[in-house]
Enzyme design. Sequence first.
Site, PDB file in Angstrom:
ATOM      1  N   LYS A   1       0.838  -1.206   0.000  1.00  0.00           N
ATOM      2  CA  LYS A   1       0.000   0.000   0.000  1.00  0.00           C
ATOM      3  C   LYS A   1       0.869   1.251   0.000  1.00  0.00           C
ATOM      4  O   LYS A   1       0.633   2.181  -0.785  1.00  0.00           O
ATOM      5  CB  LYS A   1      -0.902  -0.025   1.250  1.00  0.00           C
ATOM      6  CG  LYS A   1      -1.935   1.067   1.247  1.00  0.00           C
ATOM      7  CD  LYS A   1      -2.762   1.051   2.522  1.00  0.00           C
ATOM      8  CE  LYS A   1      -3.693  -0.144   2.584  1.00  0.00           C
ATOM      9  NZ  LYS A   1      -4.519  -0.168   3.794  1.00  0.00           N
TER      10      LYS A   1
ATOM     11  N   MET B   1      -5.750  -6.887   9.228  1.00  0.00           N
ATOM     12  CA  MET B   1      -5.097  -6.098  10.284  1.00  0.00           C
ATOM     13  C   MET B   1      -5.934  -4.863  10.612  1.00  0.00           C
ATOM     14  O   MET B   1      -7.003  -4.678  10.063  1.00  0.00           O
ATOM     15  CB  MET B   1      -3.691  -5.736   9.835  1.00  0.00           C
ATOM     16  CG  MET B   1      -2.762  -6.934   9.812  1.00  0.00           C
ATOM     17  SD  MET B   1      -1.101  -6.502   9.329  1.00  0.00           S
ATOM     18  CE  MET B   1      -1.241  -6.376   7.567  1.00  0.00           C
TER      19      MET B   1
ATOM     20  N   CYS C   1       6.045 -39.543  -8.534  1.00  0.00           N
ATOM     21  CA  CYS C   1       4.623 -39.877  -8.572  1.00  0.00           C
ATOM     22  C   CYS C   1       3.966 -39.770  -7.199  1.00  0.00           C
ATOM     23  O   CYS C   1       2.816 -40.102  -7.026  1.00  0.00           O
ATOM     24  CB  CYS C   1       4.397 -41.258  -9.176  1.00  0.00           C
ATOM     25  SG  CYS C   1       5.213 -42.564  -8.256  1.00  0.00           S
TER      26      CYS C   1
ATOM     27  N   TYR D   1       9.764 -35.742 -15.652  1.00  0.00           N
ATOM     28  CA  TYR D   1       8.329 -35.492 -15.544  1.00  0.00           C
ATOM     29  C   TYR D   1       7.870 -35.533 -14.088  1.00  0.00           C
ATOM     30  O   TYR D   1       8.556 -36.064 -13.224  1.00  0.00           O
ATOM     31  CB  TYR D   1       7.532 -36.516 -16.369  1.00  0.00           C
ATOM     32  CG  TYR D   1       7.581 -37.923 -15.815  1.00  0.00           C
ATOM     33  CD1 TYR D   1       6.655 -38.338 -14.862  1.00  0.00           C
ATOM     34  CD2 TYR D   1       8.554 -38.831 -16.222  1.00  0.00           C
ATOM     35  CE1 TYR D   1       6.700 -39.608 -14.325  1.00  0.00           C
ATOM     36  CE2 TYR D   1       8.605 -40.105 -15.699  1.00  0.00           C
ATOM     37  CZ  TYR D   1       7.683 -40.490 -14.747  1.00  0.00           C
ATOM     38  OH  TYR D   1       7.736 -41.736 -14.203  1.00  0.00           O
TER      39      TYR D   1
HETATM   40  C1  PEP Z   1       4.623 -42.920  -2.931  1.00  0.00           C
HETATM   41  O1  PEP Z   1       4.947 -43.592  -1.960  1.00  0.00           O
HETATM   42  O2  PEP Z   1       4.966 -41.736  -3.083  1.00  0.00           O
HETATM   43  C2  PEP Z   1       3.763 -43.501  -3.964  1.00  0.00           C
HETATM   44  C3  PEP Z   1       3.444 -42.820  -5.046  1.00  0.00           C
HETATM   45  O3  PEP Z   1       3.246 -44.714  -3.719  1.00  0.00           O
HETATM   46  P1  PEP Z   1       1.962 -44.967  -2.786  1.00  0.00           P
HETATM   47  O4  PEP Z   1       1.397 -43.620  -2.434  1.00  0.00           O
HETATM   48  O5  PEP Z   1       1.043 -45.800  -3.568  1.00  0.00           O
HETATM   49  O6  PEP Z   1       2.583 -45.661  -1.634  1.00  0.00           O
END
Ligand code: PEP
Length: 889
Positions: A23, A104, A842, A862
């Site tokens: 601000k 605030m 993943c 990825y």
């Molecule tokens: C992990 O452990 O990050 C994974 C992707 O496997 P899960 O969640 O199936 O144990």
Amino acid sequence: MSNKNVYLFREGDKSMRDLLGGKGANLAEMTNIGLPVPPGFTITTEVCTAYYEEGKQLPKTLMGEIDAAVADVEKQLGKTLGDPKNPLLLSVRSGAKFSMPGMMDTVLNLGLNNEIAEAMIAAGAPDRFIWDSYRRLIMMLSDVAYSDRFESVNKKSFEHVFDHLKEELGAKSDLEVDAAGLKELCSRYLVYVKEHAGFDFPQDVKEQMKASVEAVFRSWNNERAIIYRRREKIDDAIGTAVNIQAMVFGNMGDDCGTGVAFTRNASSGGNHVFGEYLMNAQGEDVVAGVRTPMPIAELEKQNPVIYQQFVDICAQLEQEYRDMQDIEFTIERGTLFILQCRAGKRTGTAALKIAVDMVGEGLITKEEAIARVNPDLLNQCLLPVIVPGTKYNVLAKGLPAGPGAATGMAIFSAHEAVKLGKGGEGKRVILVRADTSPDDLGGMLAAQGVLTERGGMTSHAALVARGFGIPTVAGCSEIKVDDNKKQFVTDNGAVIKEGDWISLNGTQGEVIEGQVPVQDAQMTGDFGEFMSWASEMRTLRVRANADTPADTAKAIALGAEGIGLCRTEHMFFEGERRPVVVEMILDIDNAESRKKGLGMLLEFQREDFKGIFEALGGLPATIRLIDPPLHEFLPSLEEQIEKVATLKATGKDVTAEEVLLGKIRDMHEINPMMGMRGCRLSIVYPEIVEMQTRAILEGAAAVIKAGGSALPEIMIPLVGHVNELKTVKERLVATAEKVVSEQGVAIPYSFGTMIEVPRGALTADEIAVEAEFFSFGTNDLTQMTFGFSRDDSDRFLKPYVAQKILPIDPFESIDQNGVGQLMEIAIAKAKTVRPNIKLGICGEHGGEPDSVKYCHKIGLDYVSCSPFRVPIAILSAAQAALGKGVSDK
Ligand code: PEP
Ligand code: MG
């Protein structure tokens, strides 16, 4: 810390946000480009930090510096603070680097006292206005400066005092109380302060100043500000600045007014000035949502000259900041003043439209458009909508303050919503309030949607709701909320009690009876165009975690470039398969029984994989071999014990149930997440690997033979020692070769492993000899690195985060120093033996913006995340490639 604690507006500029707060920096910028900004100055954020470091003491030189700055403002306006003959009145407002609307404290009309109020009236100032301003000062300053020590001098209590007076006077609203009434109110307020705080409300204006400045600094650490920062990931250490500015008044008569407007529509993103104002009112009345204001378009009719001046200023500010601005203005006796501008909060839909439009207008580049949209906002573009064609009964209509559809039980207090809603009992609730105050924040976040009787599109409720993607209907004057009875009544006479189901269409402003079916939104229009730019800019690929053809199709529609994790055990949960699996597991040491069960599962799985490969249309799929902790498939031990006991008590035959109980006991594991799961299961029962490999490759062969293509990547979970991988691989390759020769087609499969056990990461050079790819399972890797259970660590992780023992829940965002270090070690080691190894992630982190940026940095190929996070991951990856985060944080 520099020696200079106070900057006049003309001494700053927009680049000084760290020091002057957002601000303050913008007030300085607007002053310097010649906009009509009332003069003032800013106390730096460094003073806030010093205030806390010194045990809540202001620096010794500060009050002297404030005096000098006040003298400058006095000179500019020819008025003097504390001088009854020609008094200067000031506002004191917070302003951190990042906007925290309404979180605030603020003090207005500073500089009034008994003597000055009387003197101003004697000199001709409208008496009603003066007493109104004075009563606001007494209430605000007492509330912010003293109510932490003397609870009963809070704003609510002052409102009660006012309500009593209104009752005595027979006045229905504040506006019906005349000057004498407001003068009486000021006296009652002063007596109230004396009685409840034990001292007189300060008549000395310097004391008012010191108390206000300290109160603003203290409000940095009030509860709602802390909740807001945590939610918005704003660093607690940055502190707030304090802006002190000459007051201009929107409540001096009918040629005065005040309002808040956005240079574009904050809900839809449309390119037109969008906002609200109230004539004869103070800014607080608009933002606090106590009176429902008029749309800004009305101003064009009421005062076309001021309207045009305002529209021109909007255009000038957009050019200056190259972004949509949220502007506070006041009209004092026919003159327009700008009190604030900042980047406007907007819905995800608006963020995309504005970014895409501004690229089209040549105001910003595509890269800037990508860099400035917060990936989490995309969630809102995927907000559910009511299934088109659904017939429903609209109970009432209000303002479409936060888009999206929500359905839940009506709940009438924030406290109850927190208990029952998200993060509490997990029920779906709609928070219904007459108007919301920032104290309701916790309840709003726990609710599916918010409904308020009063308040406009720019009320705090609306701003916060839009910012967090909570479907909201505000200013719904067709309902009357009764907090005591916990119900609301519509103009049509419908009564909705606590616990009754209602729905909201926040995009249209509709309050709907009962539950309605909702569906996910589609990626089209601006969203599609924006995402295509993001896709071009990134280098990191984005895949999805999907276990079914339907999920796969959904993920691809949202931009996924393959499957990064197909959890095959999830396929066993479904309908007719589960009993087969349970039976097989319970008799798993019996080879015949295993063979029979696996034979049935082979049929199911082959079809599943075929469907997934078809949905992928040639994109790769990482398919993980079975990885369930066994307890997920076993009947509950406790329930079985109870069943046997009950049967015995009733004298029934318990033989079969006792055999089952024995088996469950045999299989019971103390630590199932560290037990018979992952590759351990496949090693002890090799037929499972054989069945699954066969199912995957036969599914792929079927698609290839039908003219399609399939790219299976077979993945072994939970590997900690290379020998585990070697053992499984040997069986897998033998089966694969057999299937390929049986099928008579080439199947381009590859073989890799998850890195989710710390030992696996540390010995990645040995493991990479056997694996063509790694996928980091950061859920388990986090669990095993910290030793925190991923299933039930909330009980201590929440306090850990609250007490800043950890900056953030490591299951949400990758712990880069610890878990990340293991990932980096694994990558470096793996590359010594396989320089081109394919690397992915993943775990759930694969869809979290900061983690995605980290994955880009450490060179993964990825990330893989749940289908609905794919656009978020794509945008985060693009921002990482641009080397920029979101501009605002
Ligand atoms: C992990 O452990 O990050 C994974 C992707 O496997 P899960 O969640 O199936 O144990
Ligand atoms: Mg895992």
